[in-house]
Design an enzyme around this catalytic site. Structure first.
Site, PDB file in Angstrom:
ATOM      1  N   GLU A 176       0.821  -1.204   0.000  1.00 23.92           N
ATOM      2  CA  GLU A 176       0.000   0.000   0.000  1.00 23.92           C
ATOM      3  C   GLU A 176       0.860   1.261   0.000  1.00 23.92           C
ATOM      4  O   GLU A 176       1.940   1.293   0.587  1.00 23.92           O
ATOM      5  CB  GLU A 176      -0.934  -0.029   1.216  1.00 23.92           C
ATOM      6  N   CYS A 189       3.414   8.460   1.400  1.00 22.42           N
ATOM      7  CA  CYS A 189       3.928   7.495   2.376  1.00 22.42           C
ATOM      8  C   CYS A 189       4.134   6.182   1.629  1.00 22.42           C
ATOM      9  O   CYS A 189       3.175   5.595   1.132  1.00 22.42           O
ATOM     10  CB  CYS A 189       2.876   7.376   3.476  1.00 22.42           C
ATOM     11  N   CYS A 239       6.233  -6.969   7.543  1.00 23.43           N
ATOM     12  CA  CYS A 239       7.337  -6.544   8.395  1.00 23.43           C
ATOM     13  C   CYS A 239       7.617  -7.665   9.388  1.00 23.43           C
ATOM     14  O   CYS A 239       6.691  -8.258   9.933  1.00 23.43           O
ATOM     15  CB  CYS A 239       6.999  -5.256   9.131  1.00 23.43           C
ATOM     16  N   CYS A 256       5.814  -5.297  15.991  1.00 21.85           N
ATOM     17  CA  CYS A 256       5.408  -4.364  17.045  1.00 21.85           C
ATOM     18  C   CYS A 256       3.941  -4.676  17.364  1.00 21.85           C
ATOM     19  O   CYS A 256       3.135  -4.913  16.451  1.00 21.85           O
ATOM     20  CB  CYS A 256       5.565  -2.919  16.581  1.00 21.85           C
ATOM     21  N   CYS A 297       0.855  -2.716  15.670  1.00 18.74           N
ATOM     22  CA  CYS A 297       0.939  -2.381  14.239  1.00 18.74           C
ATOM     23  C   CYS A 297       0.331  -3.479  13.378  1.00 18.74           C
ATOM     24  O   CYS A 297       0.686  -4.655  13.500  1.00 18.74           O
ATOM     25  CB  CYS A 297       2.399  -2.162  13.863  1.00 18.74           C
ATOM     26  N   CYS A 353      -1.750   5.625   9.842  1.00 18.68           N
ATOM     27  CA  CYS A 353      -0.528   4.969  10.330  1.00 18.68           C
ATOM     28  C   CYS A 353      -0.869   3.656  11.005  1.00 18.68           C
ATOM     29  O   CYS A 353      -1.754   3.604  11.851  1.00 18.68           O
ATOM     30  CB  CYS A 353       0.145   5.784  11.425  1.00 18.68           C
TER      31      CYS A 353
END
Ligand code: SAH
Ligand code: SF4
Length: 354
Positions: free
Chosen positions: A93, A106, A113, A117, A120, A338
């Site tokens: 994205e 962004c 990933c 975390c 997230c 975010c």
């Protein structure tokens, strides 16, 4: 069929080598980059100052391929989200965030990933692979093509999409080079930002090699809590991270500062005492703190802090000499804020099944 090289992602030096292998003079690089990056022309046949023979050669050995846009979402506040197909059932994205005086893109640096975390959405998806420079640069090209037609432009690029950019250093640094190069995107070093959860050895290399702005995803001001929220802290604890930050600030010819990102999680990291601890940790560092209201995503275990709590937290930082702002939530209605970016990741880490 012969392998054809995608020329997106090649810098001036690479293109000089490429054209010289085709028996061409180096000035082709400049002509070619102007077509691609300034005219947004990706059809070799339409590059009128290249001779016919070269165009034919290019068509057999090279491409300018853009990924397929799976879907383009428009949020009510003007945010645009592109979902791009990178093959093998992986989607990434890219987000455009318009503001009064700027337009920020962004971009993603990895498919998923590996760092997990806890707050997230990308981290929950697991990890497939690093993106190539071409796959990062084409995110900018796709957005730019669309925005140009609407008379809008990209003034800033941030590596805050899916992935940890400092675990994909070479490709990310090469992409930064193109973003800064006047023959490509020509952005100033202040307008390109790498956001990282704190890969300490990479931060030392970045400080030396790559003149871009830096954002650190901090989220906690003590190791016990940060170990939990940002597990990479177990490997690179706060003391080492802040030493690497100070080194970044001391390196480089121009004045630098760091943006520390701090996601506000209700009852987890948002107390007055934690605000004071954060102020103490950052005191004396050329830092600004950006408080990010936690963005919900399906199955997340956290809630976002109350607006009044965030305000108090910000005031305490301010009273203790730390500049702080609160990020406005943008693009939430299309899951473009975010931490909401999930794409579609064929997980190779096995974590997404947990
Ligand atoms: N891996 C890099 C860049 C991508 S994340 C990094 O961690 O910095 C971009 C930013 O979004 C980071 O500051 C990250 O901590 C923040 N973020 C992640 N999940 C979030 C969520 N659910 N709500 C708000 N911010 C989040
Ligand atoms: Fe990865 Fe950044 Fe998400 Fe952490 S916050 S899981 S480092 S993308």
């Amino acid at each position: 069929m012969q392998y054809r090289q995608n020329l997106f992602g090649l810098n001036q030096q690479d293109l000089d080598n490429f054209f010289s292998q085709l028996g061409e003079k180096p000035h082709r690089t400049k002509q070619f980059m102007q077509w691609v990056y300034h005219q947004r022309e990706f059809d070799f046949d339409k590059m009128s100052n290249l001779d016919e023979q070269l165009k034919d050669k290019l068509k057999t050995v090279a491409t300018l391929d853009l990924p397929r846009v799976v879907v383009q979402n428009f949020a009510l506040d003007g945010v645009i989200k592109w979902v791009l197909d990178l093959g093998n059932q992986n989607h990434i994205e890219t987000i455009y965030i318009p503001e009064k005086k700027r337009g920020t893109l962004c971009i993603s640096s990895q498919i998923g990933c590996a760092l997990a975390c806890t707050f997230c959405s990308t981290g929950k998806q697991g990890f497939n692979r690093n993106l190539s420079t071409a796959e990062m640069i084409t995110q900018v090209m796709i957005a730019q093509q669309y925005l140009h037609a609407k008379d809008k432009n990209i003034s800033n690029v941030v590596f805050m999409g899916m992935g940890e950019p400092l675990l994909n250093e070479n490709a990310v640094y090469q992409a930064c080079g193109l973003l800064l190069d006047d023959l490509a995107f020509g952005l100033s070093r202040r307008k390109v930002t790498i956001s990282t959860s704190g890969i300490v050895p990479a931060l030392y290399r970045l400080a030396k090699q790559v003149p871009v702005s830096l954002a650190i995803s901090l989220h906690a001001a003590n190791d016990a809590l940060r170990n939990e929220l940002v597990p990479i802290n177990q490997k690179y604890p706060l003391k080492e991270l802040l030493a690497a930050c100070q080194n970044y600030l001391d390196s480089g010819t121009q004045e630098r500062h760091i943006l520390f990102e701090y996601v506000m999680l209700e009852g987890v990291n948002d107390s007055a005492q934690q605000a004071r601890q954060l102020a103490k940790l950052l005191y004396g560092i050329a830092a600004k703190v950006n408080l990010i209201p936690f963005n919900l995503f399906p199955k997340s275990i956290y809630r976002t802090s109350k607006t009044a709590t965030i305000k108090t937290f910000q005031d305490i930082l301010f009273d203790n000499g730390i500049r702080a702002t609160t990020r406005r939530v943008r693009g939430g209605d299309v899951l473009a804020a975010c931490g909401q970016l999930a794409g579609k990741v064929v997980d190779k880490s096995g974590r997404s099944q947990l």
